[in-house]
Design a protein around this motif. Sequence first.
Motif, PDB file in Angstrom:
ATOM      1  N   UNK A 153      96.715  75.919  69.868  1.00  0.00           N
ATOM      2  CA  UNK A 153      96.005  77.208  69.886  1.00  0.00           C
ATOM      3  C   UNK A 153      94.483  77.037  69.956  1.00  0.00           C
ATOM      4  N   UNK A 154      94.022  76.097  70.782  1.00  0.00           N
ATOM      5  CA  UNK A 154      92.587  75.844  70.997  1.00  0.00           C
ATOM      6  C   UNK A 154      91.862  75.468  69.711  1.00  0.00           C
ATOM      7  N   UNK A 155      92.550  74.831  68.790  1.00  0.00           N
ATOM      8  CA  UNK A 155      91.939  74.415  67.525  1.00  0.00           C
ATOM      9  C   UNK A 155      91.148  73.140  67.752  1.00  0.00           C
ATOM     10  N   UNK A 156      89.931  73.127  67.229  1.00  0.00           N
ATOM     11  CA  UNK A 156      89.024  71.996  67.397  1.00  0.00           C
ATOM     12  C   UNK A 156      88.377  71.725  66.046  1.00  0.00           C
ATOM     13  N   UNK A 157      88.641  70.554  65.476  1.00  0.00           N
ATOM     14  CA  UNK A 157      88.071  70.168  64.189  1.00  0.00           C
ATOM     15  C   UNK A 157      87.265  68.901  64.406  1.00  0.00           C
ATOM     16  N   UNK A 201     100.535  68.722  70.143  1.00  0.00           N
ATOM     17  CA  UNK A 201     100.585  70.160  70.381  1.00  0.00           C
ATOM     18  C   UNK A 201      99.386  70.663  71.184  1.00  0.00           C
ATOM     19  N   UNK A 202      98.433  69.799  71.424  1.00  0.00           N
ATOM     20  CA  UNK A 202      97.234  70.161  72.190  1.00  0.00           C
ATOM     21  C   UNK A 202      97.605  70.318  73.665  1.00  0.00           C
ATOM     22  N   UNK A 203      97.002  71.311  74.321  1.00  0.00           N
ATOM     23  CA  UNK A 203      97.294  71.458  75.750  1.00  0.00           C
ATOM     24  C   UNK A 203      96.300  70.640  76.572  1.00  0.00           C
ATOM     25  N   UNK A 204      96.640  70.418  77.812  1.00  0.00           N
ATOM     26  CA  UNK A 204      95.857  69.562  78.702  1.00  0.00           C
ATOM     27  C   UNK A 204      94.470  70.134  78.979  1.00  0.00           C
ATOM     28  N   UNK A 205      94.361  71.438  79.032  1.00  0.00           N
ATOM     29  CA  UNK A 205      93.075  72.102  79.302  1.00  0.00           C
ATOM     30  C   UNK A 205      92.047  71.770  78.222  1.00  0.00           C
ATOM     31  N   UNK A 206      92.495  71.710  76.959  1.00  0.00           N
ATOM     32  CA  UNK A 206      91.569  71.392  75.877  1.00  0.00           C
ATOM     33  C   UNK A 206      91.010  69.982  76.009  1.00  0.00           C
ATOM     34  N   UNK A 207      91.857  69.043  76.403  1.00  0.00           N
ATOM     35  CA  UNK A 207      91.394  67.668  76.599  1.00  0.00           C
ATOM     36  C   UNK A 207      90.400  67.593  77.753  1.00  0.00           C
ATOM     37  N   UNK A 218      89.605  58.037  73.731  1.00  0.00           N
ATOM     38  CA  UNK A 218      90.712  58.961  73.490  1.00  0.00           C
ATOM     39  C   UNK A 218      91.792  58.175  72.773  1.00  0.00           C
ATOM     40  N   UNK A 219      92.112  58.593  71.563  1.00  0.00           N
ATOM     41  CA  UNK A 219      93.080  57.899  70.731  1.00  0.00           C
ATOM     42  C   UNK A 219      94.133  58.905  70.294  1.00  0.00           C
ATOM     43  N   UNK A 220      95.386  58.537  70.394  1.00  0.00           N
ATOM     44  CA  UNK A 220      96.433  59.484  70.009  1.00  0.00           C
ATOM     45  C   UNK A 220      97.084  59.126  68.684  1.00  0.00           C
ATOM     46  N   UNK A 221      96.436  58.328  67.874  1.00  0.00           N
ATOM     47  CA  UNK A 221      96.955  57.966  66.561  1.00  0.00           C
ATOM     48  C   UNK A 221      96.219  58.762  65.490  1.00  0.00           C
TER      49      UNK A 221
END
Length: 176
Positions: free
Chosen positions: A77-81, A138-144, A161-164
């Motif tokens: 949901x476009x969440x950015x922390x 759960x992040x969408x591609x557009x946010x990345x 870019x780390x996915x851990x």
Amino acid sequence: MKNLPLKIRSKKLESRVDLTAMVSVSFLLIVFFMVTIDLAKPNSFGLGLPYDDEYTCRWYGACGGENRSVTILLGDNNKLITYTGTLDLPIAPPREIEYGKNGIRTLLLKQNKSILDYSAQLGRPGRGITVIIKPSTKCNYKNLVDILDEMVITKIDTYAIINEFTPEESQLLAAN
């Protein structure tokens, strides 16, 4: 005696080999091997590490470059922390921020400028922030793509870019 046929002697030709081409090839090979040997030597450079004492690490965050690292967590949901430093001892605590000019871009420009000014005072100009981007599943591609666009706009060259996720980061994304 009878006339024996005379032996016909063949005319001996001088056999001479032209070695000009061989000399040229040998010099080319010598030059080639000299260059490849010189290029194959390992090059090393000095690595300036900070002092590893408890006082410096605790108060200035200088042991691992924590003061230069900005972590961006991308959620659903476009969440950015974002937070600066490490999560257990943050320099800037975690906070939710929005995408775009008035959100993450302003934050990145401000932090990069302060770190560039600080590193110029230390005599190491050009060392800006390092951004660690952690997109969740759960992040969408557009946010990345939006965050990568922000890296280009703010001229931040050092990012990963780390996915851990650590358990604390997962809890942070789930809580906010």
